[in-house]
Every structure is written in structure tokens, then in C-alpha cells.
Motif scaffolding. Sequence first.
Motif, mmCIF file in Angstrom:
data_model
loop_
_atom_site.group_PDB
_atom_site.id
_atom_site.type_symbol
_atom_site.label_atom_id
_atom_site.label_comp_id
_atom_site.label_asym_id
_atom_site.label_seq_id
_atom_site.Cartn_x
_atom_site.Cartn_y
_atom_site.Cartn_z
ATOM 1 N N SER A 110 -70.778 110.044 80.088
ATOM 2 C CA SER A 110 -69.423 110.031 80.639
ATOM 3 C C SER A 110 -68.771 111.381 80.413
ATOM 4 C CB SER A 110 -68.597 108.930 79.976
ATOM 5 O OG SER A 110 -69.112 107.649 80.304
ATOM 6 N N GLU A 111 -67.710 111.637 81.143
ATOM 7 C CA GLU A 111 -67.069 112.945 81.076
ATOM 8 C C GLU A 111 -66.572 113.271 79.671
ATOM 9 O OE1 GLU A 111 -64.186 113.452 84.189
ATOM 10 O OE2 GLU A 111 -65.646 113.003 85.783
ATOM 11 N N TRP A 112 -66.097 112.270 78.936
ATOM 12 C CA TRP A 112 -65.614 112.536 77.579
ATOM 13 C C TRP A 112 -66.748 112.861 76.607
ATOM 14 C CZ3 TRP A 112 -63.754 108.167 80.291
ATOM 15 C CH2 TRP A 112 -64.580 107.040 80.228
ATOM 16 N N PHE A 140 -65.800 108.258 86.144
ATOM 17 C CA PHE A 140 -65.927 109.335 85.155
ATOM 18 C C PHE A 140 -67.336 109.439 84.575
ATOM 19 C CE2 PHE A 140 -61.523 107.768 85.068
ATOM 20 C CZ PHE A 140 -60.899 108.878 85.607
ATOM 21 N N LEU A 141 -68.333 109.049 85.369
ATOM 22 C CA LEU A 141 -69.726 109.191 84.953
ATOM 23 C C LEU A 141 -70.271 110.519 85.471
ATOM 24 C CD1 LEU A 141 -71.097 105.597 85.666
ATOM 25 C CD2 LEU A 141 -70.586 106.606 83.425
ATOM 26 N N ASN A 142 -71.047 111.199 84.634
ATOM 27 C CA ASN A 142 -71.670 112.460 85.022
ATOM 28 C C ASN A 142 -72.990 112.226 85.747
ATOM 29 O OD1 ASN A 142 -69.783 114.177 83.665
ATOM 30 N ND2 ASN A 142 -70.824 113.784 81.731
ATOM 31 N N PRO A 143 -73.390 113.160 86.615
ATOM 32 C CA PRO A 143 -74.770 113.182 87.086
ATOM 33 C C PRO A 143 -75.666 113.726 85.970
ATOM 34 C CG PRO A 143 -73.614 115.086 87.921
ATOM 35 C CD PRO A 143 -72.588 114.260 87.173
ATOM 36 N N ASN A 144 -76.982 113.695 86.177
ATOM 37 C CA ASN A 144 -77.871 114.412 85.266
ATOM 38 C C ASN A 144 -77.472 115.884 85.252
ATOM 39 O OD1 ASN A 144 -79.263 112.023 84.938
ATOM 40 N ND2 ASN A 144 -80.946 112.595 86.301
ATOM 41 N N GLU A 175 -52.539 109.133 85.597
ATOM 42 C CA GLU A 175 -52.685 110.037 86.732
ATOM 43 C C GLU A 175 -53.008 111.417 86.164
ATOM 44 O OE1 GLU A 175 -52.984 110.942 90.639
ATOM 45 O OE2 GLU A 175 -52.339 108.956 89.920
ATOM 46 N N LEU A 176 -54.176 111.948 86.505
ATOM 47 C CA LEU A 176 -54.659 113.123 85.786
ATOM 48 C C LEU A 176 -54.110 114.444 86.326
ATOM 49 C CD1 LEU A 176 -58.369 112.087 85.127
ATOM 50 C CD2 LEU A 176 -56.389 111.904 83.602
ATOM 51 N N GLY A 177 -54.094 114.622 87.604
ATOM 52 C CA GLY A 177 -53.622 115.890 88.142
ATOM 53 C C GLY A 177 -54.598 117.027 87.860
ATOM 54 N N GLN A 178 -54.109 118.267 87.942
ATOM 55 C CA GLN A 178 -54.968 119.445 87.817
ATOM 56 C C GLN A 178 -55.219 119.838 86.369
ATOM 57 O OE1 GLN A 178 -53.189 122.507 90.319
ATOM 58 N NE2 GLN A 178 -54.458 121.833 92.045
ATOM 59 N N LEU A 179 -54.425 119.340 85.438
ATOM 60 C CA LEU A 179 -54.566 119.700 84.029
ATOM 61 C C LEU A 179 -54.508 118.436 83.192
ATOM 62 C CD1 LEU A 179 -54.710 122.326 82.236
ATOM 63 C CD2 LEU A 179 -52.244 122.068 81.926
ATOM 64 N N PHE A 180 -55.569 118.190 82.406
ATOM 65 C CA PHE A 180 -55.573 117.008 81.541
ATOM 66 C C PHE A 180 -56.507 117.222 80.359
ATOM 67 C CE2 PHE A 180 -58.997 116.242 84.581
ATOM 68 C CZ PHE A 180 -60.012 115.668 83.838
ATOM 69 N N PHE A 181 -56.287 116.448 79.325
ATOM 70 C CA PHE A 181 -57.195 116.427 78.187
ATOM 71 C C PHE A 181 -58.239 115.333 78.394
ATOM 72 C CE2 PHE A 181 -53.506 118.412 76.127
ATOM 73 C CZ PHE A 181 -54.132 119.489 75.504
ATOM 74 N N CYS A 182 -59.430 115.598 77.894
ATOM 75 C CA CYS A 182 -60.537 114.645 77.967
ATOM 76 C C CYS A 182 -61.033 114.437 76.532
ATOM 77 C CB CYS A 182 -61.641 115.198 78.858
ATOM 78 S SG CYS A 182 -62.933 114.015 79.287
ATOM 79 N N VAL A 183 -60.983 113.186 76.045
ATOM 80 C CA VAL A 183 -61.153 112.916 74.615
ATOM 81 C C VAL A 183 -62.192 111.834 74.372
ATOM 82 C CG1 VAL A 183 -59.995 111.936 72.584
ATOM 83 C CG2 VAL A 183 -58.809 113.617 74.013
ATOM 84 N N ASP A 184 -63.123 112.130 73.488
ATOM 85 C CA ASP A 184 -63.993 111.112 72.903
ATOM 86 C C ASP A 184 -63.689 111.108 71.409
ATOM 87 O OD1 ASP A 184 -65.957 109.418 71.964
ATOM 88 O OD2 ASP A 184 -67.527 110.226 73.234
ATOM 89 N N HIS A 212 -46.405 116.866 78.412
ATOM 90 C CA HIS A 212 -46.507 116.715 79.867
ATOM 91 C C HIS A 212 -47.950 116.742 80.377
ATOM 92 C CE1 HIS A 212 -42.199 117.062 79.861
ATOM 93 N NE2 HIS A 212 -42.265 118.288 79.335
ATOM 94 N N ILE A 213 -48.919 116.803 79.471
ATOM 95 C CA ILE A 213 -50.317 116.839 79.908
ATOM 96 C C ILE A 213 -50.964 115.477 79.650
ATOM 97 C CG2 ILE A 213 -52.569 117.941 79.625
ATOM 98 C CD1 ILE A 213 -51.189 120.468 78.734
ATOM 99 N N PRO A 214 -51.453 114.791 80.687
ATOM 100 C CA PRO A 214 -52.072 113.471 80.493
ATOM 101 C C PRO A 214 -53.389 113.571 79.747
ATOM 102 C CG PRO A 214 -52.344 114.191 82.753
ATOM 103 C CD PRO A 214 -51.452 115.205 82.100
ATOM 104 N N VAL A 215 -53.819 112.442 79.188
ATOM 105 C CA VAL A 215 -55.040 112.395 78.384
ATOM 106 C C VAL A 215 -55.956 111.298 78.918
ATOM 107 C CG1 VAL A 215 -56.022 112.107 76.086
ATOM 108 C CG2 VAL A 215 -53.756 113.151 76.344
ATOM 109 N N LEU A 216 -57.166 111.688 79.277
ATOM 110 C CA LEU A 216 -58.229 110.738 79.599
ATOM 111 C C LEU A 216 -59.009 110.522 78.309
ATOM 112 C CD1 LEU A 216 -59.990 109.123 81.653
ATOM 113 C CD2 LEU A 216 -61.303 111.235 81.967
#
Length: 257
Positions: free
Chosen positions: A207-209, A247-251, A75-84, A59-63
Motif C-alpha cells: 500500500s502507499e503508506w 491506494f495499492l501500489n503496482p509491483n 480529501e487529499l488534494g495536491q499536498l498530503f501526508f501518508c502515514v504508516d 491545513h494538510i490532510p493525512v492519509l
Amino acid sequence: MTSPLPPMIEAALAAGEEIERLYVEGCEAEEKLDGSPVTIADRHAELIILERLARAFPHIPVLAEEEACAGRIPELGQLFFCVDPLDGTKGFLQRNGEFTVNIALVEEGVPVAGVIYAPDSKLLYYGARGEGAHKATGHGGAEAIATRPPPAHGLTGIGSRNHAAAGTAERNAGLGIIDYVPSGSSLKFCLVAEGLADVYPRYGPTSEWDTAAGQAILEAAGGRVLALDGEGREAGSLRYGNADRAFLNPNFIAWGR
């Protein structure tokens, strides 16, 4: 939720085995729309991770990087995995060993658990909020790691081997960095987390991943990862799930203790 780390570690190790197999055999690279390279190792590893995470956390989405680059963003919601699945593809292609598998769990924009596995060296780093951070060699025993106090003589900085931005040396001097070590992939976060370096400033696109797993491990080890505003000032913790900026990070600056 019980600790999410064991299934995350299992997924990272399985993906790492496939990456190492293709590293030994060799594989060709293609160019993505953003100009960055991608290989079948990236794609195979991502499929392995997605399958393992779906089995353990249905039930946990994955970016995931390659899915996102193909326009498949859940759709990410409040809980998701972030994968590179293969961070440091350039290191993979250059055959320098500096590439990793990155898996993070993000809760309300904050990475709360992270796993980084370097297949070539068999180094495994992991950490979670309330559980501390650890380092292991492959399937071997783990040892706790922690950031170190800043040395009185000056800081050791770590930064990208392939993506150093113009003006990095001048900015580093302003932070009190007297020694600078280049490294590839998310291993930069790990070296700060285990007290081999003090700070990792990043003045360039990520990027966030690329960062979520490293941030989770570093913060579990006693460090912090702070976003920088347009004037280069620290502006609070680096946060995740920002579809509005692709999903790009700032410095940012990743600090040890």
C-alpha cells in the motif's frame, strides 16, 4: 514552506516511544478485514502522529493506514501526508525488531519528504527533496547517507522477509543480483539509501503508506523507485494518492544509484 522534516521527525519519535513501550509490555493482535494483523500499538502510534501533524500542519490532510482501513479517508488534494504508524506489524509480533514508523509528505503524487524510525534499534532515517538524506541514532547526531555505485561483481538485492512472491529468485537473477538479504518493513529502502544494498525489487502487494516515506528518503539519497507495468517493464516513478485503486501500489523496483 520551510522544511517539513523537524515536526515529522518529532511525530515519528513520539510514536516510536509508545510503540516501544507496548513492545516491552506485550500486546495482543487482531485481524483486519484484509487478513493482516493490527495491535493497539498501531492505533496508539497513529493517534500520536495525527495529533502532532495536525498541530504543525493544520491545513494538510493525512492519509493514515488505520484511518483508511476504517473508511476515514480525507480529501487529499495536491499536498498530503501518508502515514504508516507501525510498518512491519508481523515483525513487532515476532519480536524481531524489524518494524518502523513511516511518515511522508506527498506533493502532486510524489513523495518529497520522508521519515522512517525504527523504535527497537533507535535508528532514524530522513530525507527531503533538496535536503539530501540522513541517518541518526535516536536523538543523536545525524550523518549524511547516499546510494552507492553498482559494484562491478554484481548487485546486492534486498527483499521482504515475510512476503516474497513466487518467482522472486528468477527475477532477481535477471536483474544481476548475486546476493540477497531479507529484511522487514521499510528498512529495505533505508539499506539501499545508505549504500548497504543496491536494489529492492517488490513483486507483490503493498500500500502507499508502506512505501511513501522510503521512496522519499531513497530518492533524496540518489536513488529511484520505479513502478512496473503488467509485463514487468519499468513504467515511471511510483506515484501516490490513487484512491481509484484503493491506494495499492503496482509491483516496483527501488534502485540505488
